[in-house]
Scaffold this active site. Structure first.
Site, PDB file in Angstrom:
ATOM      1  N   LYS A  22       0.836  -1.119  -0.032  1.00  0.00           N
ATOM      2  CA  LYS A  22       0.032   0.007  -0.043  1.00  0.00           C
ATOM      3  C   LYS A  22       0.753   1.297  -0.132  1.00  0.00           C
ATOM      4  CE  LYS A  22      -1.655   1.539   3.934  1.00  0.00           C
ATOM      5  NZ  LYS A  22      -1.401   3.056   4.440  1.00  0.00           N
ATOM      6  N   ASN A  23       1.810   1.287   0.794  1.00  0.00           N
ATOM      7  CA  ASN A  23       2.650   2.592   0.978  1.00  0.00           C
ATOM      8  C   ASN A  23       3.535   2.810   0.060  1.00  0.00           C
ATOM      9  OD1 ASN A  23       1.343   3.001   3.335  1.00  0.00           O
ATOM     10  ND2 ASN A  23       2.829   2.488   4.849  1.00  0.00           N
ATOM     11  N   ARG A  98      -4.754  10.422   4.246  1.00  0.00           N
ATOM     12  CA  ARG A  98      -3.661  11.553   4.408  1.00  0.00           C
ATOM     13  C   ARG A  98      -2.789  11.391   3.455  1.00  0.00           C
ATOM     14  NH1 ARG A  98      -0.537  12.586   7.215  1.00  0.00           N
ATOM     15  NH2 ARG A  98      -0.915  14.435   7.730  1.00  0.00           N
ATOM     16  N   CYS A 122      -4.372  12.538  12.836  1.00  0.00           N
ATOM     17  CA  CYS A 122      -5.195  11.364  12.785  1.00  0.00           C
ATOM     18  C   CYS A 122      -4.897  10.418  14.252  1.00  0.00           C
ATOM     19  CB  CYS A 122      -4.816  10.412  11.594  1.00  0.00           C
ATOM     20  SG  CYS A 122      -3.193   9.483  11.788  1.00  0.00           S
ATOM     21  N   ARG A 127       0.706  14.501  12.437  1.00  0.00           N
ATOM     22  CA  ARG A 127       1.036  14.541  11.101  1.00  0.00           C
ATOM     23  C   ARG A 127       1.298  15.640  10.582  1.00  0.00           C
ATOM     24  NH1 ARG A 127      -0.767   9.067   9.637  1.00  0.00           N
ATOM     25  NH2 ARG A 127       0.850   9.289   8.101  1.00  0.00           N
ATOM     26  N   PRO A 128       2.219  16.480  10.949  1.00  0.00           N
ATOM     27  CA  PRO A 128       2.512  17.779  10.134  1.00  0.00           C
ATOM     28  C   PRO A 128       3.168  17.383   8.909  1.00  0.00           C
ATOM     29  CG  PRO A 128       4.262  17.192  11.710  1.00  0.00           C
ATOM     30  CD  PRO A 128       3.264  16.126  11.836  1.00  0.00           C
ATOM     31  N   VAL A 129       2.947  18.608   8.038  1.00  0.00           N
ATOM     32  CA  VAL A 129       3.602  18.609   6.491  1.00  0.00           C
ATOM     33  C   VAL A 129       4.479  19.396   6.363  1.00  0.00           C
ATOM     34  CG1 VAL A 129       1.670  17.074   5.429  1.00  0.00           C
ATOM     35  CG2 VAL A 129       1.494  19.536   5.396  1.00  0.00           C
ATOM     36  N   ASP A 130       5.202  20.136   7.363  1.00  0.00           N
ATOM     37  CA  ASP A 130       6.119  21.142   6.961  1.00  0.00           C
ATOM     38  C   ASP A 130       7.258  21.011   6.450  1.00  0.00           C
ATOM     39  OD1 ASP A 130       6.427  19.614   9.546  1.00  0.00           O
ATOM     40  OD2 ASP A 130       7.902  20.927  10.075  1.00  0.00           O
ATOM     41  N   ASP A 345       5.116   0.946  11.981  1.00  0.00           N
ATOM     42  CA  ASP A 345       3.983   0.328  11.497  1.00  0.00           C
ATOM     43  C   ASP A 345       3.869  -1.222  11.956  1.00  0.00           C
ATOM     44  OD1 ASP A 345       3.133   2.533  10.267  1.00  0.00           O
ATOM     45  OD2 ASP A 345       3.684   2.113   8.352  1.00  0.00           O
ATOM     46  N   ILE A 367       8.789   7.677  16.451  1.00  0.00           N
ATOM     47  CA  ILE A 367       8.264   7.961  15.294  1.00  0.00           C
ATOM     48  C   ILE A 367       7.053   8.854  15.457  1.00  0.00           C
ATOM     49  CG2 ILE A 367       7.681   7.833  12.737  1.00  0.00           C
ATOM     50  CD1 ILE A 367      10.525   6.752  13.346  1.00  0.00           C
ATOM     51  N   ARG A 437      -8.327  -0.427   5.373  1.00  0.00           N
ATOM     52  CA  ARG A 437      -7.250   0.810   4.552  1.00  0.00           C
ATOM     53  C   ARG A 437      -5.984   0.067   4.130  1.00  0.00           C
ATOM     54  NH1 ARG A 437      -5.744   4.415   8.276  1.00  0.00           N
ATOM     55  NH2 ARG A 437      -4.421   5.066   6.421  1.00  0.00           N
TER      56      ARG A 437
HETATM   57  C1  EPZ Z   1       4.597   7.165   6.175  1.00  0.00           C
HETATM   58  O1  EPZ Z   1       3.723   8.251   6.661  1.00  0.00           O
HETATM   59  C2  EPZ Z   1       3.583   5.848   6.201  1.00  0.00           C
HETATM   60  N1  EPZ Z   1       2.349   6.188   5.292  1.00  0.00           N
HETATM   61  C3  EPZ Z   1       2.849   5.767   7.431  1.00  0.00           C
HETATM   62  O2  EPZ Z   1       2.215   4.560   7.478  1.00  0.00           O
HETATM   63  C4  EPZ Z   1       4.092   5.114   8.374  1.00  0.00           C
HETATM   64  O3  EPZ Z   1       3.973   5.150   9.877  1.00  0.00           O
HETATM   65  C5  EPZ Z   1       5.181   6.520   8.371  1.00  0.00           C
HETATM   66  O4  EPZ Z   1       5.505   6.734   6.981  1.00  0.00           O
HETATM   67  C6  EPZ Z   1       6.381   6.267   9.038  1.00  0.00           C
HETATM   68  O5  EPZ Z   1       7.120   5.133   8.807  1.00  0.00           O
HETATM   69  C7  EPZ Z   1       2.408   5.905   4.070  1.00  0.00           C
HETATM   70  O6  EPZ Z   1       3.569   5.800   3.215  1.00  0.00           O
HETATM   71  C8  EPZ Z   1       1.289   6.170   3.213  1.00  0.00           C
HETATM   72  P1  EPZ Z   1       6.661  10.477   7.917  1.00  0.00           P
HETATM   73  P2  EPZ Z   1       4.268   9.817   6.502  1.00  0.00           P
HETATM   74  O7  EPZ Z   1       6.407  11.730   7.182  1.00  0.00           O
HETATM   75  O8  EPZ Z   1       5.152   9.614   5.431  1.00  0.00           O
HETATM   76  C9  EPZ Z   1       7.295  13.725  11.479  1.00  0.00           C
HETATM   77  C10 EPZ Z   1       0.314   3.377   7.824  1.00  0.00           C
HETATM   78  O9  EPZ Z   1       0.025   2.812   8.768  1.00  0.00           O
HETATM   79  N2  EPZ Z   1       6.938  14.685  10.512  1.00  0.00           N
HETATM   80  O10 EPZ Z   1       7.753   9.872   7.579  1.00  0.00           O
HETATM   81  O11 EPZ Z   1       3.327  10.528   6.580  1.00  0.00           O
HETATM   82  C11 EPZ Z   1       6.040  13.052  11.634  1.00  0.00           C
HETATM   83  O12 EPZ Z   1       5.042  13.731  12.752  1.00  0.00           O
HETATM   84  C12 EPZ Z   1       0.706   4.659   7.972  1.00  0.00           C
HETATM   85  O13 EPZ Z   1       0.435   2.524   6.734  1.00  0.00           O
HETATM   86  C13 EPZ Z   1       7.312  16.147  10.408  1.00  0.00           C
HETATM   87  O14 EPZ Z   1       7.720  16.427  11.559  1.00  0.00           O
HETATM   88  O15 EPZ Z   1       5.249   9.725   7.806  1.00  0.00           O
HETATM   89  C14 EPZ Z   1       6.719  11.858  12.368  1.00  0.00           C
HETATM   90  O16 EPZ Z   1       6.996  11.681  13.609  1.00  0.00           O
HETATM   91  C15 EPZ Z   1       0.457   5.068   9.047  1.00  0.00           C
HETATM   92  N3  EPZ Z   1       6.970  16.941   9.691  1.00  0.00           N
HETATM   93  C16 EPZ Z   1       7.767  11.547  11.344  1.00  0.00           C
HETATM   94  O17 EPZ Z   1       8.185  12.747  10.788  1.00  0.00           O
HETATM   95  C17 EPZ Z   1       6.480  16.518   8.439  1.00  0.00           C
HETATM   96  O18 EPZ Z   1       6.451  17.649   7.394  1.00  0.00           O
HETATM   97  C18 EPZ Z   1       7.725  10.707  10.088  1.00  0.00           C
HETATM   98  O19 EPZ Z   1       6.737  10.851   9.396  1.00  0.00           O
HETATM   99  C19 EPZ Z   1       6.519  15.141   7.858  1.00  0.00           C
HETATM  100  C20 EPZ Z   1       6.611  14.327   9.253  1.00  0.00           C
END
Ligand code: EPZ
Length: 461
Positions: A22-23, A98, A122, A127-130, A345, A367, A437
């Site tokens: 999926k991811n 998301r 969620c 889950r920020p996107v900064d 995960d 994480i 999902r």
């Molecule tokens: C991906 O989410 C996966 N989703 C998540 O799987 C997975 O848990 C996660 O990576 C970590 O491995 C998909 O691939 C669709 P991140 P993603 O940005 O990319 C912080 C599942 O169950 N962060 O790597 O959104 C964040 O808060 C899902 O299948 C910022 O600070 O995760 C976290 O602490 C759930 N600013 C860390 O980074 C940002 O702009 C890692 O998050 C982005 C993230």
């Protein structure tokens, strides 16, 4: 609303083939926005999230045709761009998934404008996107927020293409997986050579880089924290790119076999992506044995091929493994980390397993430090868990007992299913839409392995 009813205590036995990831699939699908030509992906799993991504791409002017698997041929998802003008990813779809954010980079790079609803938090955290926005701004994107939407154009209000840059993507908890996917995808069409530092090293990023290379992108260093992308003017389509197997589904079924003291064979197993998880499982006493062990030459050629072309990757196959589990499980320490560390995960699933270990285990979540909603539900089943900040101490108990429990997010739900499979008596898990999902017909798969699990409408209970 769908509910699982599980009568636990049956050892799982049989064979399962691991589905496409999926991811990995979600950013691969979004890559269709980078080209004017058709892109066909093989083995995209049929899940709520991938269906929502198809809906989103349709709204963005891409024809989507799904051909189900037949005669041992994997499913095919054909993505054919027909209208390059839409640039808005609406809230009604992004709020359901998301990962809708991963259309931002490709759409911005190709269409020079993108408006994507800001995803909310969620159950597992804010889950920020900064970091996504920081990376795209470094490539020259002009970005502001408007009515809850991210509104972005390429430089000079969309007149110029994105510009290559030295981009740092590190954040407080390491790198970002989807942020790396966004910036990597966008950089393929930027002018000049981009270097992404503190890039995510997850296997799903390598899968994306392999697809982009097959489309004509010039990328090196994926799988390491430093990725180099030489921008090109345009990208081609690709026929039949195979999505990598789902390492989280694979890890979940290993633990399902283990928690029921069963013996399960898993085909299409992404062994090399699960090193940290298999290391912890080996400490616990779970043996995952590769059938027909690969020779050193095969391994070297597979690694070399995987980094050079998608055709080579398609030709390579993933091994079959047998999972053997002892009656007594050892406790261990687990810390979730970015890849190649133990994946967040799989945290809920290994916690379920450790509730039955012989002693004290400690799990630390680095994480998503609040990703512990499954703890309260496991306590209802007789588990002995104490949470202290981002850590949980799990003291093994002799048995879990069935109970009504509530699924809160995708992987927490998987942890509860595992607990239900091992528990004495009946467990009912509400809100299994969370599970749908990310796991394709999980109850069917578990039934073929001998589990007593049914999907029912909670109105019928
Ligand atoms: C991906 O989410 C996966 N989703 C998540 O799987 C997975 O848990 C996660 O990576 C970590 O491995 C998909 O691939 C669709 P991140 P993603 O940005 O990319 C912080 C599942 O169950 N962060 O790597 O959104 C964040 O808060 C899902 O299948 C910022 O600070 O995760 C976290 O602490 C759930 N600013 C860390 O980074 C940002 O702009 C890692 O998050 C982005 C993230």
């Amino acid at each position: 609303m769908d509910t699982f009813v599980i009568n636990g205590g049956r050892p799982l036995r049989g064979t399962v083939r691991i589905n496409g990831s999926k991811n990995a699939a979600l950013p691969l699908m979004a890559a269709a926005l980078l080209t004017d030509h058709p892109l066909t992906l093989q083995g995209v799993p049929d899940l709520a999230d991938t269906r929502n991504m198809s809906r989103l791409l349709k709204r963005l002017g891409i024809d989507v045709t799904h051909t189900p698997p037949e005669d041992h041929q994997p499913s095919r998802l054909n993505l054919s761009p027909h209208d390059p003008t839409p640039t808005t990813a609406p809230y009604d779809i992004v709020r359901t998934m998301r990962a809708g954010i991963c259309v931002l980079g490709p759409m911005l790079a190709k269409r020079r404008a993108a408006r994507v609803s800001m995803p909310g938090g969620c159950a597992i955290g804010d889950r920020p996107v900064d970091l996504h926005l920081r990376g795209l701004r470094a490539l020259g994107a002009e970005i502001h927020l408007e009515a809850g939407d991210i509104v972005a154009t390429t430089p000079r209000g969309g007149q110029d293409p994105l510009q290559a840059a030295h981009v740092f993507l590190g954040g407080p908890n390491g790198s970002t997986v989807l942020g790396t996917a966004n910036v990597l995808s966008a950089a393929t069409l930027a002018q000049g050579t981009t270097i992404i530092e503190a890039a995510a090293c997850e296997p799903e990023i390598i899968d994306l880089a392999n697809l982009l290379r097959a489309m004509g992108a010039r990328i090196s260093g994926d799988g390491s924290p430093r990725i180099t992308v030489e921008g090109v003017a345009e990208l081609n389509g690709v026929d039949a790119y195979p999505v990598m197997p789902d390492r989280i589904e694979a890890g979940t079924y290993v633990m399902a076999a283990a928690i029921t003291n069963g013996e399960v064979v898993l085909e299409n197993f992404p062994l090399d992506s699960l090193t940290a998880a298999l290391d912890r499982l080996a400490h616990i006493g779970i043996h995952v044995e590769e059938q027909g062990v690969r020779s050193k030459e095969q391994e070297v050629s597979q690694t070399k091929n995987a980094s050079t072309s998608s055709q080579a990757l398609a030709a390579s196959s993933y091994p079959t493994v047998t999972v053997l589990s002892p009656r007594r499980l050892n406790p261990t320490q687990v810390t979730t980390q970015p890849h190649p560390g133990f994946p967040t995960d799989l945290q809920a699933q290994i916690m379920a397993l450790l509730t039955l270990a012989d002693g004290n285990a400690i799990i630390t979540e680095k994480i998503f430090p609040d990703r512990f909603l499954h703890v309260a539900e496991l306590l209802r089943m007789g588990a002995n868990i104490t949470r202290v900040g981002p850590s949980a101490m799990v003291t093994g108990t002799r048995e879990l007992v069935g109970a009504p429990v509530m699924a809160s997010d995708l992987r927490a739900s998987a942890g509860l299913v595992l607990a239900g499979l091992a528990a004495q008596g009946t467990t009912t898990i509400n809100r299994v839409y969370h599970l749908d999902r990310g796991y394709h017909k999980m109850e069917h798969t578990l039934q073929t392995l001998g589990a007593d699990i049914q999907r029912v409408d909670d109105k019928d209970l």
